[in-house]
Scaffold this active site. Structure first.
Site, mmCIF file in Angstrom:
data_model
loop_
_atom_site.group_PDB
_atom_site.id
_atom_site.type_symbol
_atom_site.label_atom_id
_atom_site.label_comp_id
_atom_site.label_asym_id
_atom_site.label_seq_id
_atom_site.Cartn_x
_atom_site.Cartn_y
_atom_site.Cartn_z
ATOM 1 N N THR A 11 0.775 -1.226 0.000
ATOM 2 C CA THR A 11 0.000 0.000 0.000
ATOM 3 C C THR A 11 0.811 1.283 0.000
ATOM 4 O OG1 THR A 11 -1.767 -1.163 1.094
ATOM 5 C CG2 THR A 11 -1.920 1.190 1.097
ATOM 6 N N LYS A 42 -7.580 0.505 1.302
ATOM 7 C CA LYS A 42 -7.045 1.075 2.527
ATOM 8 C C LYS A 42 -7.297 2.569 2.644
ATOM 9 C CE LYS A 42 -3.794 -2.541 3.593
ATOM 10 N NZ LYS A 42 -2.482 -2.846 4.166
ATOM 11 N N GLY A 51 -6.631 7.164 5.372
ATOM 12 C CA GLY A 51 -5.894 6.172 4.612
ATOM 13 C C GLY A 51 -4.883 5.545 5.543
ATOM 14 N N SER A 107 4.709 1.877 1.343
ATOM 15 C CA SER A 107 5.857 1.372 0.582
ATOM 16 C C SER A 107 6.316 2.327 -0.514
ATOM 17 C CB SER A 107 5.515 0.023 -0.046
ATOM 18 O OG SER A 107 5.194 -0.904 0.952
ATOM 19 N N ALA A 166 3.499 3.985 -9.055
ATOM 20 C CA ALA A 166 3.297 2.599 -9.493
ATOM 21 C C ALA A 166 4.293 2.201 -10.575
ATOM 22 C CB ALA A 166 1.868 2.403 -9.988
ATOM 23 N N CYS A 199 7.787 2.004 -8.119
ATOM 24 C CA CYS A 199 7.820 1.125 -6.948
ATOM 25 C C CYS A 199 7.144 -0.213 -7.247
ATOM 26 C CB CYS A 199 7.123 1.817 -5.768
ATOM 27 S SG CYS A 199 7.071 0.806 -4.278
ATOM 28 N N THR A 259 3.733 -1.019 -5.427
ATOM 29 C CA THR A 259 2.596 -0.125 -5.660
ATOM 30 C C THR A 259 1.965 -0.479 -6.995
ATOM 31 O OG1 THR A 259 3.753 1.646 -4.473
ATOM 32 C CG2 THR A 259 1.905 2.310 -5.850
#
Length: 185
Positions: free
Chosen positions: A12, A44, A58, A137, A168, A171, A174
């Site tokens: 997340t 989340k 969040g 993360s 995204a 990482c 993600t």
């Protein structure tokens, strides 16, 4: 902390962007164990309504721990309606001092549309600079991307979506499966 008991777990990225009288909180859906994606659709980002007043939260970290903290935050907000900062500080104090709570492993981003806070288990209640906050993360990637996009004319949701897409791309923990909540002052 979590690495000792749950080595290799990652999950997340949560990002909050405040602009133009609204705050957008976006979270991806990925939970990974080492190099394996365990779930790609985790949710989340949540909207709470303690006492009829909306708050968007969040969380990153352990889901059960985060739900425990969100329940406590809801109780604080019911006892102190309209006082998000005070409720967050009281939650952080409990989290830091209570024997049971201090072992919880999660971080929260909380907003009522006017105020925006990051709450940690170290007792921190941080109001971010530059109207952007991120945890998890890929939090630093999303934070850097969003801060760069704040110099544009983009709306808060557009900044959040674009920054999360950039995170995204960079990482591996993600993904692009977003949950997005918007709240206005």
């Amino acid at each position: 902390m979590a690495e000792d008991r749950f080595p290799g777990w990652h999950g997340t990225t949560i990002l909050a962007v405040r602009r133009g009288g609204e705050v957008v909180v976006a979270g991806d859906g990925q939970v990974s164990l080492g190099q394996t994606v365990i779930k790609g659709t985790a949710r989340k980002v949540r909207r709470l309504s303690p006492g009829g007043r909306d708050v968007v939260c969040g969380f990153a970290g352990s889901t059960a721990d985060a739900f425990t903290l969100l329940e406590r935050l809801e109780k604080k907000l019911e006892a102190m309606p309209g006082q998000l900062a005070r409720a967050c500080v009281e939650l952080a104090k409990d989290w830091r001092m209570d024997k049971y709570l201090r072992n919880l492993e999660a971080m929260l981003i909380v907003t009522d549309g006017a105020e925006l806070f990051v709450i940690t288990g170290a007792g921190d209640v941080l109001e971010p600079e530059h109207d952007v906050a991120a945890i998890g993360s890929g939090g630093n990637f999303a934070l850097a991307a969003a801060r760069g996009l704040m110099s544009t004319d983009m709306a808060a949701e557009d900044i959040a979506r674009r920054a999360m897409a950039i995170a995204a791309d960079i990482c591996v923990y993600t993904n692009g499966n977003l949950t997005v909540e918007t709240i206005r002052k």
